[in-house]
Every structure is written in C-alpha cells, then in structure tokens.
Design a protein around this motif. Structure first.
Motif, PDB file in Angstrom:
ATOM      1  N   ASN A  35     113.008  11.472 -24.111  1.00 55.57           N
ATOM      2  CA  ASN A  35     113.826  10.306 -24.214  1.00 55.57           C
ATOM      3  C   ASN A  35     114.809   9.916 -24.540  1.00 55.57           C
ATOM      4  O   ASN A  35     115.179   9.366 -25.175  1.00 55.57           O
ATOM      5  CB  ASN A  35     112.730   9.925 -25.438  1.00 55.57           C
ATOM      6  N   ARG A  36     115.887  10.317 -23.576  1.00 56.32           N
ATOM      7  CA  ARG A  36     117.011   9.953 -23.150  1.00 56.32           C
ATOM      8  C   ARG A  36     117.424   8.484 -23.381  1.00 56.32           C
ATOM      9  O   ARG A  36     116.568   7.684 -22.451  1.00 56.32           O
ATOM     10  CB  ARG A  36     117.430  10.386 -22.342  1.00 56.32           C
ATOM     11  N   ASP A  37     118.544   8.705 -24.299  1.00 55.06           N
ATOM     12  CA  ASP A  37     118.605   6.995 -24.579  1.00 55.06           C
ATOM     13  C   ASP A  37     117.943   6.434 -25.083  1.00 55.06           C
ATOM     14  O   ASP A  37     117.620   5.067 -24.989  1.00 55.06           O
ATOM     15  CB  ASP A  37     119.510   5.744 -23.870  1.00 55.06           C
ATOM     16  N   MET A  38     116.347   6.578 -25.579  1.00 57.13           N
ATOM     17  CA  MET A  38     115.099   6.295 -26.251  1.00 57.13           C
ATOM     18  C   MET A  38     114.724   4.990 -24.945  1.00 57.13           C
ATOM     19  O   MET A  38     113.797   4.287 -25.159  1.00 57.13           O
ATOM     20  CB  MET A  38     115.210   5.751 -27.447  1.00 57.13           C
ATOM     21  N   MET A  39     114.966   5.333 -23.704  1.00 55.94           N
ATOM     22  CA  MET A  39     114.173   4.689 -22.787  1.00 55.94           C
ATOM     23  C   MET A  39     112.775   4.274 -22.908  1.00 55.94           C
ATOM     24  O   MET A  39     112.147   3.112 -22.454  1.00 55.94           O
ATOM     25  CB  MET A  39     115.114   5.268 -21.065  1.00 55.94           C
ATOM     26  N   SER A  88     102.857  18.341 -21.153  1.00 47.54           N
ATOM     27  CA  SER A  88     105.454  18.351 -21.447  1.00 47.54           C
ATOM     28  C   SER A  88     105.477  17.321 -21.770  1.00 47.54           C
ATOM     29  O   SER A  88     106.597  17.602 -21.937  1.00 47.54           O
ATOM     30  CB  SER A  88     105.396  19.819 -21.050  1.00 47.54           C
ATOM     31  N   THR A  89     105.188  16.828 -19.938  1.00 44.19           N
ATOM     32  CA  THR A  89     106.068  15.898 -19.177  1.00 44.19           C
ATOM     33  C   THR A  89     105.425  14.351 -20.603  1.00 44.19           C
ATOM     34  O   THR A  89     106.417  13.857 -20.462  1.00 44.19           O
ATOM     35  CB  THR A  89     105.752  15.153 -17.768  1.00 44.19           C
ATOM     36  N   VAL A  90     104.614  13.956 -20.753  1.00 46.41           N
ATOM     37  CA  VAL A  90     104.803  12.897 -20.813  1.00 46.41           C
ATOM     38  C   VAL A  90     105.016  13.281 -23.044  1.00 46.41           C
ATOM     39  O   VAL A  90     106.026  12.166 -23.156  1.00 46.41           O
ATOM     40  CB  VAL A  90     102.776  12.758 -21.364  1.00 46.41           C
ATOM     41  N   GLU A  91     104.492  14.160 -22.999  1.00 46.22           N
ATOM     42  CA  GLU A  91     105.537  14.235 -24.646  1.00 46.22           C
ATOM     43  C   GLU A  91     107.265  14.341 -24.525  1.00 46.22           C
ATOM     44  O   GLU A  91     107.612  13.437 -25.367  1.00 46.22           O
ATOM     45  CB  GLU A  91     104.881  16.081 -25.082  1.00 46.22           C
ATOM     46  N   GLY A  92     107.490  14.906 -23.611  1.00 45.95           N
ATOM     47  CA  GLY A  92     109.636  14.880 -23.502  1.00 45.95           C
ATOM     48  C   GLY A  92     109.370  13.006 -22.786  1.00 45.95           C
ATOM     49  O   GLY A  92     110.452  13.473 -23.914  1.00 45.95           O
ATOM     50  N   PHE A  93     108.574  12.680 -22.438  1.00 41.64           N
ATOM     51  CA  PHE A  93     109.000  11.273 -22.371  1.00 41.64           C
ATOM     52  C   PHE A  93     109.169  10.605 -23.257  1.00 41.64           C
ATOM     53  O   PHE A  93     109.711   9.133 -23.638  1.00 41.64           O
ATOM     54  CB  PHE A  93     108.085  11.038 -21.137  1.00 41.64           C
ATOM     55  N   SER A 124     108.605  11.670 -26.878  1.00 42.82           N
ATOM     56  CA  SER A 124     108.572  12.118 -28.097  1.00 42.82           C
ATOM     57  C   SER A 124     110.291  11.574 -28.569  1.00 42.82           C
ATOM     58  O   SER A 124     110.553  11.225 -27.575  1.00 42.82           O
ATOM     59  CB  SER A 124     109.086  13.705 -28.407  1.00 42.82           C
ATOM     60  N   ASP A 125     110.739  11.827 -30.035  1.00 49.13           N
ATOM     61  CA  ASP A 125     111.446  11.333 -30.136  1.00 49.13           C
ATOM     62  C   ASP A 125     113.223  12.321 -29.887  1.00 49.13           C
ATOM     63  O   ASP A 125     112.903  13.318 -29.394  1.00 49.13           O
ATOM     64  CB  ASP A 125     111.846  11.523 -31.595  1.00 49.13           C
ATOM     65  N   PRO A 126     113.827  11.652 -29.669  1.00 49.10           N
ATOM     66  CA  PRO A 126     115.018  12.129 -28.513  1.00 49.10           C
ATOM     67  C   PRO A 126     115.303  13.133 -29.086  1.00 49.10           C
ATOM     68  O   PRO A 126     116.285  14.098 -28.422  1.00 49.10           O
ATOM     69  CB  PRO A 126     115.944  11.462 -28.420  1.00 49.10           C
TER      70      PRO A 126
END
Length: 244
Positions: free
Chosen positions: A189-193, A175-180, A182-184
């Motif tokens: 993946n805030r600010d597509m960082m 879940s952590t990798v997905e959230g990092f 994935s599409d915002p």
C-alpha cells in the motif's frame, strides 16, 4: 472470479458501501488529496529469488492492474509486502498445525496441505517456471496470455509440485489484496494509494474532537501506523522469521 479488474478487487474486499470510520470521501475528493506517488525504489527481496520475483511482479500487476486514475498492485509495492511476509513468521508457518495426517479435506476444513506458506510459494512458482521454461516465461507473456494462465491456475487444472493450482492461486490472490489494502507499515500500500482510492483514513487514534459534531463530512488524508510526525512512513522490513 470472472476477471481481474479493479472493480472486482474492491467488490471482493467488501469496501464498497461499507461504513469503515466516520469519514466520507468521494473519488474526486480522494484524488484531489492524493499526492503524486514518489518514484519507486527497487525492491530488496529477502525471500524471492530473481525468477520468483519476476513471476510475482507480473502476476500481481494483472491481478490488480493500474488504470488511468490509480496505480495497481505492482506500483503499490505488493510484491514487497508478500516477500516480507514470506520471510517472516507467517511464511515459516509458525501458527500452523504441522503434525499430519495430510489428507484432502472438505472446503469447511480449510487449509490441509503440509506446506508452510513459504514452501507453498516456492514449490508452486518453481513448478510454474519449469513448465513455462520451454515456452514463454510468465513475465514475458502478453497481458491476455497472463490473464489466461492465471485463470488456468484458478480453475485447479494443474499440479504444481504437490500444490493444487487453485490453492496457490487463492493464496496469491489473498496476499495481493492484503498487500494492496493493508497498512504501509507492512511494506505494501505504498503512499497509502489504496486508502486514498477508497477514501479510508487509516490509523487515526482518536476522533475525540469530532464526537459532538453531527451531520458533517469529515475528510482526512490517510495516516499509517508507521507514520512519524513528518508524515514519513517507516515500514517494518525486519519481521523476524520466528516468534519470540
């Protein structure tokens, strides 16, 4: 997994050396294109209570920690992504077979527990918080202590209210990798960082204007599925808990 470093995360996701799209961005180009992240807004949790949120925020911050160049999972709003997924159809297990029998399976048989993802998270975190209540809560541990505790979960040495700790750790890690990455639009993946970090352009609908060009480096700032014409990303925070 030998450590919780950013290098391990990228290696685990297979993005290094992969040809994702006809785009070449090295780290210097990506960094130059990356604007300074906007100030973080407090997360409005729909699923996690305060104690659960404290654990999740601390855990993801160790799984993908920030470094001197790039923010980590916490800054990328990964807890928000996990919270919204657990509050939606995935968390409710609407695509899971749930009629039993519940028996330990082989690794090739995949997930065999009776818990929905939401039940798994809630049960496991409650057991962790109860275990640490008389000692030091996870969120208040030192970084080294948090890493050691996460390794103990990964090693499957604990029973978390019926949830094997290795299963919970694997689910949290995924879940952590997905959230990092994935599409915002899904809340992470805030600010597509993360995309800026690896040089991934995101959801461009077409490369029609470039198909006849060869041997050139294409550098584009990433774009999201939820991005409007002004460059603002509108996350979907109202994912229904039940499929239509």
């Amino acid at each position: 997994m030998t450590d919780f470093s950013r290098r391990a995360v990228i290696k685990a996701t297979g993005v290094v050396g992969a040809t994702l799209l006809p785009v070449a961005l090295d780290s210097h180009e990506a960094s130059a294109q990356a604007p300074r992240p906007t100030p973080a807004q407090p997360t409005t949790y729909l699923f996690f209570n305060a104690e659960e949120a404290a654990f999740i925020e601390a855990a993801v911050a160790r799984l993908i920690p920030a470094d001197d160049k790039w923010p980590g999972a916490l800054e990328a709003a990964v807890p928000n992504y996990i919270d919204k997924q657990l509050n939606g159809a995935w968390g409710a297990g609407e695509r899971l077979y749930r009629s039993g029998p519940w028996q330990a399976g082989t690794p090739s048989q995949g997930y065999q527990l009776p818990f929905t993802p939401a039940e798994l998270y809630r049960t496991a975190i409650a057991a962790i918080n109860a275990e640490l209540k008389a000692a030091t809560p996870f969120a208040k541990m030192t970084a080294a202590e948090q890493d050691a505790y996460l390794h103990s979960l990964e090693a499957s040495g604990k029973d978390l209210g019926g949830v094997p700790s290795s299963i919970f750790f694997a689910t949290l890690w995924d879940s952590t990798v997905e959230g990092f990455f994935s599409d915002p639009v899904y809340g992470g993946n805030r600010d597509m960082m993360a995309w800026r970090m690896i040089g991934f352009p995101g959801a461009y609908a077409s490369y029609y204007d470039l198909v006849e060009h060869h041997g050139m480096t294409v550098t584009r700032a990433p774009t999201s599925l939820g991005e409007d014409v002004h460059g603002h990303v509108h996350a979907d925070t109202t994912i229904p808990a039940h499929l239509p």
